[in-house]
Design a protein around this motif. Sequence first.
Motif, mmCIF file in Angstrom:
data_model
loop_
_atom_site.group_PDB
_atom_site.id
_atom_site.type_symbol
_atom_site.label_atom_id
_atom_site.label_comp_id
_atom_site.label_asym_id
_atom_site.label_seq_id
_atom_site.Cartn_x
_atom_site.Cartn_y
_atom_site.Cartn_z
ATOM 1 N N ASP A 91 0.672 -1.198 -0.068
ATOM 2 C CA ASP A 91 0.038 -0.152 0.075
ATOM 3 C C ASP A 91 0.940 1.383 -0.006
ATOM 4 O O ASP A 91 0.322 2.318 -0.269
ATOM 5 C CB ASP A 91 -1.026 0.079 1.306
ATOM 6 C CG ASP A 91 -2.338 -1.051 0.993
ATOM 7 O OD1 ASP A 91 -2.547 -1.186 -0.124
ATOM 8 O OD2 ASP A 91 -2.724 -1.202 2.003
ATOM 9 N N ILE A 92 2.150 1.090 0.269
ATOM 10 C CA ILE A 92 3.036 2.115 0.249
ATOM 11 C C ILE A 92 2.762 2.918 -1.158
ATOM 12 O O ILE A 92 3.434 4.071 -1.511
ATOM 13 C CB ILE A 92 4.557 1.857 0.679
ATOM 14 C CG1 ILE A 92 5.008 3.156 1.189
ATOM 15 C CG2 ILE A 92 5.102 1.205 -0.477
ATOM 16 C CD1 ILE A 92 6.443 3.028 2.037
ATOM 17 N N HIS A 93 2.763 2.220 -2.138
ATOM 18 C CA HIS A 93 2.662 2.798 -3.517
ATOM 19 C C HIS A 93 1.873 4.061 -3.838
ATOM 20 O O HIS A 93 2.230 4.978 -4.284
ATOM 21 C CB HIS A 93 1.941 1.643 -4.609
ATOM 22 C CG HIS A 93 0.624 1.457 -4.484
ATOM 23 N ND1 HIS A 93 -0.235 0.778 -3.679
ATOM 24 C CD2 HIS A 93 -0.409 2.303 -5.279
ATOM 25 C CE1 HIS A 93 -1.471 1.020 -4.052
ATOM 26 N NE2 HIS A 93 -1.483 1.693 -4.791
ATOM 27 N N LYS A 94 0.760 4.088 -2.858
ATOM 28 C CA LYS A 94 -0.119 5.358 -3.033
ATOM 29 C C LYS A 94 0.984 6.582 -2.707
ATOM 30 O O LYS A 94 0.824 7.698 -3.288
ATOM 31 C CB LYS A 94 -1.036 5.549 -1.940
ATOM 32 C CG LYS A 94 -2.254 4.382 -2.456
ATOM 33 C CD LYS A 94 -3.325 4.199 -1.364
ATOM 34 C CE LYS A 94 -4.512 3.358 -1.934
ATOM 35 N NZ LYS A 94 -5.481 3.470 -1.276
ATOM 36 N N ARG A 95 1.824 6.704 -1.551
ATOM 37 C CA ARG A 95 2.651 7.820 -1.323
ATOM 38 C C ARG A 95 3.691 8.006 -2.367
ATOM 39 O O ARG A 95 4.091 8.994 -2.605
ATOM 40 C CB ARG A 95 3.141 7.606 0.086
ATOM 41 C CG ARG A 95 2.365 7.813 1.299
ATOM 42 C CD ARG A 95 2.744 8.144 2.521
ATOM 43 N NE ARG A 95 2.925 6.420 2.879
ATOM 44 C CZ ARG A 95 3.946 6.151 4.304
ATOM 45 N NH1 ARG A 95 4.227 7.213 5.055
ATOM 46 N NH2 ARG A 95 4.163 4.734 4.428
ATOM 47 N N LEU A 96 4.216 6.924 -2.814
ATOM 48 C CA LEU A 96 5.244 6.944 -3.777
ATOM 49 C C LEU A 96 4.721 7.440 -5.176
ATOM 50 O O LEU A 96 5.360 8.245 -5.704
ATOM 51 C CB LEU A 96 5.879 5.495 -3.845
ATOM 52 C CG LEU A 96 7.357 5.543 -4.583
ATOM 53 C CD1 LEU A 96 8.069 6.383 -3.914
ATOM 54 C CD2 LEU A 96 7.719 4.019 -4.734
ATOM 55 N N CYS A 97 3.636 6.919 -5.483
ATOM 56 C CA CYS A 97 2.990 7.700 -6.502
ATOM 57 C C CYS A 97 2.523 9.261 -6.460
ATOM 58 O O CYS A 97 2.738 9.741 -7.686
ATOM 59 C CB CYS A 97 1.635 6.712 -7.006
ATOM 60 S SG CYS A 97 1.974 4.989 -7.624
#
Length: 110
Positions: free
Chosen positions: A65-71
Amino acid sequence: MHHQSADMQACIEACLDCHQTCLGMAMNHCLEAGGKHLEPEHFRLMIACAEICQASANVMLTGSDIHKRLCAVCAEICEQCAASCEQVGDMQDCVDACRRCAESCRKMAA
């Protein structure tokens, strides 16, 4: 294997395309063109953009779910890179790839 949604798969592809476009243009077009194409701020931004795009794609592939911040960060850097490439000129492929990636990453960050 983690199943990605169609939107996530499209974002992974946009990120990988932007990574390839930015890195390829930096290492080939910019190095050969010289001048404003090699100004440190512009050149560093292109490399940073390529790296954050690859990292974003990799994290999405993990299913974390960290992809949201990275995106969200990726979208911001892609917009900056698109603006820089537009200002330098003769870099429309990079501008287009960055804008597509930014739009896709904003969707993933929401």
